[in-house]
Design a protein around this motif. Structure first.
Motif, short mmCIF file in Angstrom:
data_model
loop_
_atom_site.label_atom_id
_atom_site.label_comp_id
_atom_site.label_asym_id
_atom_site.label_seq_id
_atom_site.Cartn_x
_atom_site.Cartn_y
_atom_site.Cartn_z
N HIS A 1 0.84 -1.21 0.00
CA HIS A 1 0.00 0.00 0.00
C HIS A 1 0.87 1.25 0.00
O HIS A 1 0.66 2.18 -0.79
N ASN A 2 1.87 1.27 0.87
CA ASN A 2 2.77 2.43 0.95
C ASN A 2 3.55 2.64 -0.33
O ASN A 2 3.70 3.78 -0.80
N VAL A 3 4.06 1.56 -0.91
CA VAL A 3 4.85 1.67 -2.14
C VAL A 3 3.97 2.14 -3.29
O VAL A 3 4.35 3.07 -4.03
N LEU A 4 2.80 1.53 -3.45
CA LEU A 4 1.90 1.92 -4.55
C LEU A 4 1.44 3.36 -4.39
O LEU A 4 1.38 4.11 -5.37
N THR A 5 1.13 3.76 -3.17
CA THR A 5 0.73 5.15 -2.91
C THR A 5 1.87 6.10 -3.25
O THR A 5 1.65 7.18 -3.80
N GLY A 6 3.09 5.68 -2.95
CA GLY A 6 4.26 6.50 -3.24
C GLY A 6 4.55 6.64 -4.73
O GLY A 6 5.20 7.61 -5.15
N LEU A 7 4.08 5.70 -5.54
CA LEU A 7 4.30 5.77 -6.98
C LEU A 7 3.39 6.80 -7.66
O LEU A 7 3.76 7.38 -8.69
N LEU A 8 2.21 7.00 -7.11
CA LEU A 8 1.22 7.87 -7.76
C LEU A 8 1.70 9.29 -8.07
O LEU A 8 1.50 9.76 -9.20
N PRO A 9 2.32 10.01 -7.13
CA PRO A 9 2.69 11.40 -7.44
C PRO A 9 3.62 11.54 -8.65
O PRO A 9 3.40 12.44 -9.49
N SER A 10 4.60 10.67 -8.80
CA SER A 10 5.51 10.80 -9.93
C SER A 10 4.82 10.45 -11.25
O SER A 10 5.08 11.07 -12.28
N ILE A 11 3.93 9.46 -11.21
CA ILE A 11 3.19 9.11 -12.42
C ILE A 11 2.24 10.23 -12.80
O ILE A 11 2.12 10.59 -13.98
N GLU A 12 1.56 10.80 -11.81
CA GLU A 12 0.64 11.91 -12.09
C GLU A 12 1.39 13.13 -12.62
O GLU A 12 0.89 13.83 -13.50
N LYS A 13 2.58 13.37 -12.10
CA LYS A 13 3.40 14.50 -12.58
C LYS A 13 3.78 14.30 -14.05
O LYS A 13 3.69 15.23 -14.85
N ALA A 14 4.17 13.09 -14.41
CA ALA A 14 4.52 12.79 -15.80
C ALA A 14 3.28 12.88 -16.70
O ALA A 14 3.35 13.36 -17.83
N TYR A 15 2.14 12.42 -16.18
CA TYR A 15 0.88 12.43 -16.92
C TYR A 15 0.49 13.84 -17.35
O TYR A 15 0.09 14.07 -18.49
N VAL A 16 0.62 14.79 -16.44
CA VAL A 16 0.24 16.18 -16.71
C VAL A 16 1.07 16.78 -17.85
O VAL A 16 0.57 17.59 -18.62
N LYS A 17 2.30 16.34 -17.98
CA LYS A 17 3.19 16.90 -18.99
C LYS A 17 2.92 16.37 -20.39
O LYS A 17 3.38 16.95 -21.37
N LEU A 18 2.16 15.28 -20.50
CA LEU A 18 1.93 14.65 -21.80
C LEU A 18 0.75 15.28 -22.53
O LEU A 18 -0.20 15.75 -21.91
N LYS A 19 0.81 15.24 -23.85
CA LYS A 19 -0.23 15.80 -24.70
C LYS A 19 -1.47 14.92 -24.64
O LYS A 19 -1.39 13.69 -24.65
N ALA A 20 -2.63 15.57 -24.54
CA ALA A 20 -3.91 14.85 -24.49
C ALA A 20 -4.04 13.96 -25.72
O ALA A 20 -3.73 14.36 -26.83
N GLY A 21 -4.50 12.73 -25.50
CA GLY A 21 -4.72 11.80 -26.60
C GLY A 21 -3.49 11.02 -27.02
O GLY A 21 -3.58 10.13 -27.86
N SER A 22 -2.34 11.33 -26.43
CA SER A 22 -1.13 10.60 -26.80
C SER A 22 -1.17 9.20 -26.20
O SER A 22 -1.77 8.96 -25.15
N PRO A 23 -0.52 8.24 -26.86
CA PRO A 23 -0.50 6.86 -26.34
C PRO A 23 0.09 6.78 -24.93
O PRO A 23 -0.40 6.02 -24.09
N GLN A 24 1.13 7.56 -24.67
CA GLN A 24 1.76 7.54 -23.34
C GLN A 24 0.80 8.04 -22.27
O GLN A 24 0.75 7.53 -21.17
N ARG A 25 0.04 9.06 -22.61
CA ARG A 25 -0.92 9.60 -21.64
C ARG A 25 -2.02 8.58 -21.35
O ARG A 25 -2.43 8.41 -20.21
N THR A 26 -2.47 7.90 -22.39
CA THR A 26 -3.48 6.85 -22.21
C THR A 26 -2.93 5.74 -21.31
O THR A 26 -3.61 5.27 -20.40
N LEU A 27 -1.69 5.34 -21.56
CA LEU A 27 -1.05 4.31 -20.76
C LEU A 27 -0.96 4.73 -19.29
O LEU A 27 -1.30 3.96 -18.39
N LEU A 28 -0.53 5.97 -19.06
CA LEU A 28 -0.41 6.45 -17.68
C LEU A 28 -1.78 6.64 -17.03
O LEU A 28 -1.92 6.40 -15.83
#
Length: 120
Positions: free
Chosen positions: A74-101
């Motif tokens: 639980h702690n590890v998975l919760t800790g992963l979310l902020p970095s993934i969300e930060k990367a998600y915001v930087k990606l262009k809408a509709g891009s494959p990477q954004r969909t994956l994230l």
């Protein structure tokens, strides 16, 4: 656990399976290079537990993890979310990477919720 559509279930399971493969590959490559693998091993175990808990919640598959292992995951998975969300915001809408994230974030949130539910 909240009602989850079959599509979200399938995408979440696929997301976890993909993440597991990526972490296994990273672990192999890091081991070959003699790098410190502690963090990757910790994340790999947490992701495996997350997948097992989701499969248990949705498909009544059993898992054999202790409360301590669930808490650590639980702690590890919760800790992963902020970095993934930060990367998600930087990606262009509709891009494959954004969909994956987007799918990865949803899968992590569902696993965290399922772990929380297992403590009740």
């Amino acid at each position: 656990m909240e009602k989850v559509s079959n599509i979200d279930k399938l995408e979440s399971i696929k997301s976890f399976q993909s993440t597991i493969r990526k972490l296994e590959n990273a672990l192999f490559q890091m081991t070959e290079k003699g790098a410190n693998t502690t963090l990757v091993k910790k994340r790999l175990k947490a992701v495996c537990i997350g997948l097992a808990v989701l499969e248990s919640a949705w498909d009544q598959k059993s898992y054999h993890y202790t409360q301590e292992e669930l808490a650590e995951a639980h702690n590890v998975l919760t800790g992963l979310l902020p970095s993934i969300e930060k990367a998600y915001v930087k990606l262009k809408a509709g891009s494959p990477q954004r969909t994956l994230l987007d799918r990865r974030i949803k899968a992590l949130e569902l696993a965290i919720q399922a772990i929380n539910d297992s403590f009740l």
